[in-house]
Design an enzyme around this catalytic site. Sequence first.
Site, PDB file in Angstrom:
ATOM      1  CB  SER A  69      -0.918   0.025   1.224  1.00  0.00           C
ATOM      2  OG  SER A  69      -0.152   0.016   2.423  1.00  0.00           O
ATOM      3  N   GLY A 106      -1.952  -4.604   1.674  1.00  0.00           N
ATOM      4  CA  GLY A 106      -2.065  -5.816   2.466  1.00  0.00           C
ATOM      5  C   GLY A 106      -1.178  -6.956   2.023  1.00  0.00           C
ATOM      6  CG  ASN A 134       1.345  -5.560   4.858  1.00  0.00           C
ATOM      7  OD1 ASN A 134       0.813  -4.869   5.713  1.00  0.00           O
ATOM      8  ND2 ASN A 134       1.345  -5.240   3.580  1.00  0.00           N
ATOM      9  CG  ASP A 217      -2.359   5.521   8.221  1.00  0.00           C
ATOM     10  OD1 ASP A 217      -1.449   6.389   8.194  1.00  0.00           O
ATOM     11  OD2 ASP A 217      -2.581   4.745   7.279  1.00  0.00           O
ATOM     12  CG  HIS A 220      -0.571   4.182   4.624  1.00  0.00           C
ATOM     13  ND1 HIS A 220      -1.222   3.543   5.659  1.00  0.00           N
ATOM     14  CD2 HIS A 220      -0.224   3.216   3.735  1.00  0.00           C
ATOM     15  CE1 HIS A 220      -1.276   2.245   5.404  1.00  0.00           C
ATOM     16  NE2 HIS A 220      -0.675   2.017   4.248  1.00  0.00           N
TER      17      HIS A 220
END
Length: 258
Positions: A69, A106, A134, A217, A220
């Site tokens: 992402s 993800g 991840n 968040d 990001h």
Amino acid sequence: MREQSEGNRRRMAVAALLMAAGTAMACSDGAAARADSTGAAASARAENTPDNAKEPASRAPRLVILGTSLTAGLGLPPEKAYPSVLQALADSAGVPVRIVNAGLSGETSAGALRRAGWVLDQPADVVVLEVGANDGLRGVDPDSTYANLLGLIDSVRTQQPGARVALVQMEAPTNLGPQYTRAFHEAYVKAAAARQVPLLPFLLEGVAGVAALNQGDGIHPNAEGARRVAATLWTGIRPLLASDGAKADSAGSGATVR
């Protein structure tokens, strides 16, 4: 020794910041995975068409960024994601290249390995691997991540033997302890050395933990953060786009770009 200690302290500080935002990333990545498969990553799909397969021999070098992402540009319009900013930097510098954003939210390194065959279905002159973020968030065994990194590099060389490959350093959060954090970091160092590919700097160097450079968040990058990421990677990517880069031995120099 002092430089090594300072580097270790910096990596630990960055890892601690990643841990603080890790849960948010894992949740947002999982929720956005389907959207990105038809959104930010669709730029790669759009180019894998019969019309584009008929490009003239004089086409610009094609640089594919296989990533998560962070590459897809979660939360940003496509033109603000760092691959688009890299394209703008290249255009401004007069460096011919077409950058393809193949980011998917993800995705683990294992998922990237499974997806690599499709992503590399069309010609690629340079392939940049931004994978594994991840893995660290999910506590994947660093040995597994290491094996997947090797597999990805080997896959590129099998499908696109003329392409140059670069690996982007990623870091793990500290919730599984310093031993895991170190092992995760070293998986990238060892993979780059084993396959003799350039190791580019940590993707979020100078951005991680800086509120003004990140979205809500905390992990990001926002538009300004994406510009910083692009500037960091450009110093390592530009040499791969030298006039003879696409024809050079895909093994590269094995140099580490810091």
